[in-house]
Design a protein around this motif. Structure first.
Motif: not given
Length: 128
Positions: A16-20, A122-128
């Motif tokens: 959640e935090l690293a996405a933004e 991880m964020l890329r795989l999660a579509g974030r």
């Protein structure tokens, strides 16, 4: 492979935090979104802040922000903050200690591909 609850909470929080990274997010928002215990998450966020991955901001518009390096931080580094390190008791015989080391090595190899993943991957795989 079963990760401890604290490790899972940390991964959810960091997702959640690293996405933004510039946006502050409250522990309550993270807990609500991912169905986490607020008390447990607060302890995890304290440890993540101590490790330098997140920072806490107080007051209006406060919350937690990601301040780590998502390109370099791996899930293994995150897990190492919360996963216990089991060492075989020295009272075991040499054969038992050798088997324990073998089992530890096998477990480490099974976890390695997943835990070598960076937060960015991880964020890329999660579509974030």
């Amino acid at each position: 492979m079963q990760l401890h609850k604290a490790t899972r909470c940390a991964v959810f929080a960091l997702a959640e935090l690293a996405a933004e990274p510039r946006r502050a997010v409250s522990a309550g928002q993270i807990a609500g979104k991912y169905g986490l215990s607020l008390n447990h998450l607060a302890k995890v966020l304290t440890e993540l802040a101590r490790s330098g991955l997140v920072e806490a901001a107080r007051g209006a518009g406060g919350g937690y922000r990601f301040v780590g390096d998502a390109h370099r931080t791996t899930l293994l580094e995150v897990a190492a903050l919360f996963e216990p390190v089991d060492t075989p008791p020295s009272t075991l015989g040499k054969e038992a200690q050798a088997v324990n080391r073998l089992l530890d090595s096998l477990e480490e190899r099974a976890r390695a591909p997943f835990l070598a993943m960076t937060l960015e991957e991880m964020l890329r795989l999660a579509g974030r």
